[in-house]
Design a protein around this motif. Structure first.
Motif, PDB file in Angstrom:
ATOM      1  N   ARG A  51       0.908  -1.025   0.158  1.00  0.00           N
ATOM      2  CA  ARG A  51       0.151   0.046  -0.190  1.00  0.00           C
ATOM      3  C   ARG A  51       1.411   0.983  -0.089  1.00  0.00           C
ATOM      4  O   ARG A  51       1.160   2.447  -0.924  1.00  0.00           O
TER       5      ARG A  51
ATOM      6  N   GLY B  63       1.679   4.112  -2.993  1.00  0.00           N
ATOM      7  CA  GLY B  63       0.761   5.336  -3.170  1.00  0.00           C
ATOM      8  C   GLY B  63      -0.221   5.534  -2.978  1.00  0.00           C
ATOM      9  O   GLY B  63      -1.213   6.480  -3.221  1.00  0.00           O
ATOM     10  N   GLY B  64      -1.133   4.517  -1.977  1.00  0.00           N
ATOM     11  CA  GLY B  64      -2.192   4.042  -1.861  1.00  0.00           C
ATOM     12  C   GLY B  64      -2.345   4.621   0.062  1.00  0.00           C
ATOM     13  O   GLY B  64      -3.509   4.695   0.144  1.00  0.00           O
ATOM     14  N   GLU B  65      -1.369   4.856   0.024  1.00  0.00           N
ATOM     15  CA  GLU B  65      -0.934   4.912   1.801  1.00  0.00           C
ATOM     16  C   GLU B  65      -1.376   6.769   1.557  1.00  0.00           C
ATOM     17  O   GLU B  65      -0.798   7.841   1.341  1.00  0.00           O
ATOM     18  N   THR B  66      -2.619   6.954   3.015  1.00  0.00           N
ATOM     19  CA  THR B  66      -3.100   8.270   2.555  1.00  0.00           C
ATOM     20  C   THR B  66      -3.033   8.860   4.149  1.00  0.00           C
ATOM     21  O   THR B  66      -3.047   8.449   5.272  1.00  0.00           O
ATOM     22  N   MET B  67      -2.290  10.051   3.612  1.00  0.00           N
ATOM     23  CA  MET B  67      -1.518  10.881   4.966  1.00  0.00           C
ATOM     24  C   MET B  67      -2.569  11.071   5.428  1.00  0.00           C
ATOM     25  O   MET B  67      -3.456  12.224   4.533  1.00  0.00           O
ATOM     26  N   GLU B  68      -2.773  11.362   6.752  1.00  0.00           N
ATOM     27  CA  GLU B  68      -3.757  12.835   7.806  1.00  0.00           C
ATOM     28  C   GLU B  68      -2.412  13.617   8.601  1.00  0.00           C
ATOM     29  O   GLU B  68      -2.396  13.274   9.313  1.00  0.00           O
TER      30      GLU B  68
ATOM     31  N   ASP C  50       1.616  13.073  10.143  1.00  0.00           N
ATOM     32  CA  ASP C  50       0.690  11.237  10.032  1.00  0.00           C
ATOM     33  C   ASP C  50       0.886  10.828  11.918  1.00  0.00           C
ATOM     34  O   ASP C  50       2.018  10.151  11.737  1.00  0.00           O
TER      35      ASP C  50
ATOM     36  N   ILE D  22       8.156   9.263   2.731  1.00  0.00           N
ATOM     37  CA  ILE D  22       6.577   9.729   2.471  1.00  0.00           C
ATOM     38  C   ILE D  22       6.139  10.915   3.078  1.00  0.00           C
ATOM     39  O   ILE D  22       5.759  12.357   2.911  1.00  0.00           O
TER      40      ILE D  22
END
Length: 234
Positions: free
Chosen positions: A69, A73-78, A122, A208
Motif C-alpha cells: 500500500r 502510493g495508496g497510503e493516505t496521510m492525515e 500523520d 512519504i
C-alpha cells in the motif's frame, strides 16, 4: 533488468518466507494426526508451534499488505499537529509486556524546549514507525538491557532517536538493513518472529512524510536509529 531482478528476488523471498511457517504447521498437524493428539505432554508442544507459526504468517501478510500500500502510493496521510510525548508514551505502553519478559527497561526522554514537542505529521504512520523501531530494539537487544526514545530539535525538523545497548550491527550489513527481507542474523530473526520488512516499511513511511532515517551502530555497544521529521509550523 534491475527492476526485473528486484521483482524476481522479492517473489523468491516471499515464497520462502511463506513456505517456512507452512512447513512447520503441516508437520505439526501430521504428527498430531498420527497419534500425538492423544498424548497431552506432546500435544501442547505441537499446538503451540501451530499457534506461533500462524501468528508469524499473519504478521508477514500484514507487513506485506502495508508495504504494498505504501509503495503503490495508496497510503493516505492525515497530516496534523501531533504531540510527540503522547505517541511515544503509547508506543512504549504497547511494548511494555514484551520488554518486561526480557527484563528490559523502556525510557522516554523528552527535550526541555517547548518548540520540539510537536510534529506536523500523520499520527498513525508515526506510531507504525516507532512500533517497528522499538519492537526491533527489544527483540534484538540484550536481556536486561535498555531501550531509550528521545527527541530534540534539528533545524526545521525534530529528530527522534530509538537507542538500545544490544549487540550492534556489523558495518558490512548497515548499508542493506532497509532492504526488504534483509536480515543481519537470519536464523535468530526468524526465531524471534521478525518478518524482515519492518525497516523497509519505516524507510518508505519516513520518505512519504518528507523526513530522513539514519542508523548508527557499534558492535558490542548498541544501535541508534534516528528519524527526522518536519516540525509543526508556527
Amino acid at each position: 533488468r534491475r527492476l526485473e531482478r528486484l521483482r524476481h528476488e522479492f517473489v523468491a523471498n516471499v515464497s520462502h518466507e511463506l513456505k517456512t511457517p507452512l512447513a512447520v504447521i503441516k508437520a505439526a498437524v501430521e504428527t498430531l494426526r498420527d497419534g500425538a493428539i492423544d498424548d497431552p505432554s506432546h500435544r501442547d508442544i505441537f499446538l503451540e508451534q501451530i499457534a506461533d507459526q500462524t501468528d508469524r504468517l499473519n504478521n508477514l501478510i500484514l507487513d506485506l499488505l502495508s508495504l504494498a500500500r505504501i509503495e503503490s502510493g495508496g497510503e493516505t496521510m492525515e497530516v496534523k499537529r501531533v504531540v510527540l510525548a503522547d505517541v511515544v508514551h503509547e508506543c512504549l505502553d504497547r511494548h511494555r509486556s514484551q520488554a518486561d519478559a526480557r527484563h528490559q527497561t523502556l525510557e522516554m526522554i523528552p527535550p526541555p524546549e517547548k518548540s520540539s514537542q510537536e510534529l506536523w505529521t500523520d499520527e498513525e504512520a508515526l506510531a507504525q514507525i516507532l512500533d517497528n523501531l522499538v519492537g526491533n530494539a527489544i527483540r534484538y537487544g540484550h536481556e536486561g538491557g535498555f531501550v531509550k526514545v528521545r527527541w530534540y530539535g534539528l533545524g526545521d525538523q525534530i529528530a527522534i532517536d530509538v537507542a538500545d545497548n544490544g549487540p550492534g550491527i556489523p558495518p558490512d550489513d548497515l548499508p542493506r538493513i532497509f532492504e526488504r527481507f534483509y536480515r543481519v542474523d537470519k536464523a535468530r530473526s526468524r526465531e524471534l518472529g521478525g518478518t524482515g520488512l519492518g525497516l523497509s516499511i519505516v524507510k518508505n513511511l519516513v520518505q512519504i512524510m518528507k523526513g530522513t532515517v539514519k542508523v548508527h551502530s557499534v558492535l558490542g555497544q548498541g544501535t541508534t536509529f534516528t528519524v527526522a521529521l518536519p516540525r509543526t509550523p508556527i
